[in-house]
Design an enzyme around this catalytic site. Structure first.
Site, PDB file in Angstrom:
ATOM      1  CB  CYS A   8      -8.366 -10.241 -63.424  1.00  0.00           C
ATOM      2  SG  CYS A   8      -9.431  -9.713 -62.071  1.00  0.00           S
ATOM      3  CG  ASN A  11     -13.537  -6.270 -61.452  1.00  0.00           C
ATOM      4  OD1 ASN A  11     -14.523  -5.534 -61.468  1.00  0.00           O
ATOM      5  ND2 ASN A  11     -12.335  -5.767 -61.343  1.00  0.00           N
ATOM      6  CB  CYS A  13      -7.921 -11.544 -56.811  1.00  0.00           C
ATOM      7  SG  CYS A  13      -8.867 -12.640 -55.731  1.00  0.00           S
ATOM      8  NE  ARG A  14      -5.761 -12.583 -61.570  1.00  0.00           N
ATOM      9  CZ  ARG A  14      -5.916 -13.340 -62.629  1.00  0.00           C
ATOM     10  NH1 ARG A  14      -4.845 -13.730 -63.312  1.00  0.00           N
ATOM     11  NH2 ARG A  14      -7.108 -13.723 -63.024  1.00  0.00           N
ATOM     12  CB  SER A  15      -8.531  -6.310 -62.620  1.00  0.00           C
ATOM     13  OG  SER A  15      -9.798  -6.765 -62.223  1.00  0.00           O
ATOM     14  CG  ASP A 123      -6.489 -15.726 -59.905  1.00  0.00           C
ATOM     15  OD1 ASP A 123      -6.614 -15.092 -58.831  1.00  0.00           O
ATOM     16  OD2 ASP A 123      -7.424 -15.953 -60.689  1.00  0.00           O
TER      17      ASP A 123
HETATM   18  P1  4NP Z   1      -9.329 -12.609 -60.141  1.00  0.00           P
HETATM   19  O1  4NP Z   1      -9.353 -13.986 -59.308  1.00  0.00           O
HETATM   20  O2  4NP Z   1      -9.609 -12.986 -61.565  1.00  0.00           O
HETATM   21  O3  4NP Z   1      -7.926 -12.106 -59.957  1.00  0.00           O
HETATM   22  O4  4NP Z   1     -10.384 -11.709 -59.535  1.00  0.00           O
HETATM   23  C1  4NP Z   1     -10.437 -14.855 -59.283  1.00  0.00           C
HETATM   24  C2  4NP Z   1     -11.537 -14.575 -58.509  1.00  0.00           C
HETATM   25  C3  4NP Z   1     -12.579 -15.468 -58.445  1.00  0.00           C
HETATM   26  C4  4NP Z   1     -12.522 -16.644 -59.157  1.00  0.00           C
HETATM   27  C5  4NP Z   1     -11.422 -16.932 -59.940  1.00  0.00           C
HETATM   28  C6  4NP Z   1     -10.378 -16.033 -60.013  1.00  0.00           C
HETATM   29  N1  4NP Z   1     -13.576 -17.594 -59.055  1.00  0.00           N
HETATM   30  O5  4NP Z   1     -13.430 -18.710 -59.580  1.00  0.00           O
HETATM   31  O6  4NP Z   1     -14.629 -17.280 -58.462  1.00  0.00           O
END
Ligand code: 4NP
Length: 159
Positions: A8, A11, A13-15, A123
């Site tokens: 994702c 790295n 939240c989702r992955s 997300d």
């Molecule tokens: P992820 O979510 O891609 O599912 O881990 C996010 C985590 C952090 C951020 C964006 C999306 N950020 O902007 O810091």
């Protein structure tokens, strides 16, 4: 042996949620020594951090551990190491293709294209809805495991 990499943006939240859910499924089905799983982010923003508390808390509700999962960035070597490089959304897939310089390789695909949903995993960093993400991640992991087991059977890999 097959290797799966969930990818994702951050790295956190989702992955890592997909990694933990998939790891849990492998454990429950005794497949840990046949299929390996890892996760990575296309960005370097959260490298070294554990998963987001929203992911950790949602998984706790299902008795799924995130122990040992630490954010890292996708690297070029991942292309050769992994058999399935699974983007959580379309922009992840685009970024994976760019970072790995692989414009059109079948081992790189969008997670929920394996399911009836055929959409991005929302997300929860932005939506705050970790339940919705969990439900979709679970469905995607089940579909992915079925696909891998079919592929292994086709290739004559003994299970
Ligand atoms: P992820 O979510 O891609 O599912 O881990 C996010 C985590 C952090 C951020 C964006 C999306 N950020 O902007 O810091």
């Amino acid at each position: 042996m097959k290797r799966v990499l969930f990818v994702c943006l951050g790295n956190i939240c989702r992955s890592p949620m997909a990694e933990a859910v998939f790891r849990d499924m492998l454990k429950k089905r005794g497949l840990e020594d046949k299929i390996e799983v890892d996760s990575a982010g296309t960005s370097s923003w959260h490298v070294g951090e554990p998963p987001h508390y929203g992911t950790v808390n949602k998984l706790k509700e299902y008795n799924i551990s995130t122990e040992g999962i630490i954010a890292r960035q996708l690297i070029k070597e991942d292309f050769d190491k992994f058999d399935y490089i699974v983007g959580m959304d379309e922009s992840n897939v685009k970024n994976i293709r760019n970072l790995l310089q692989q414009p059109d390789h079948p081992k790189i695909f969008r997670f929920l294209d394996l399911t009836e949903y055929k959409k991005d995993v929302p997300d929860p960093y932005y939506t705050k809805d970790f339940q919705e993400t969990y439900d979709l991640v679970k469905a995607g992991c089940e579909a992915l495991l079925n696909k891998i087991l079919e592929d292994m059977e086709e290739e004559g890999q003994i299970l």
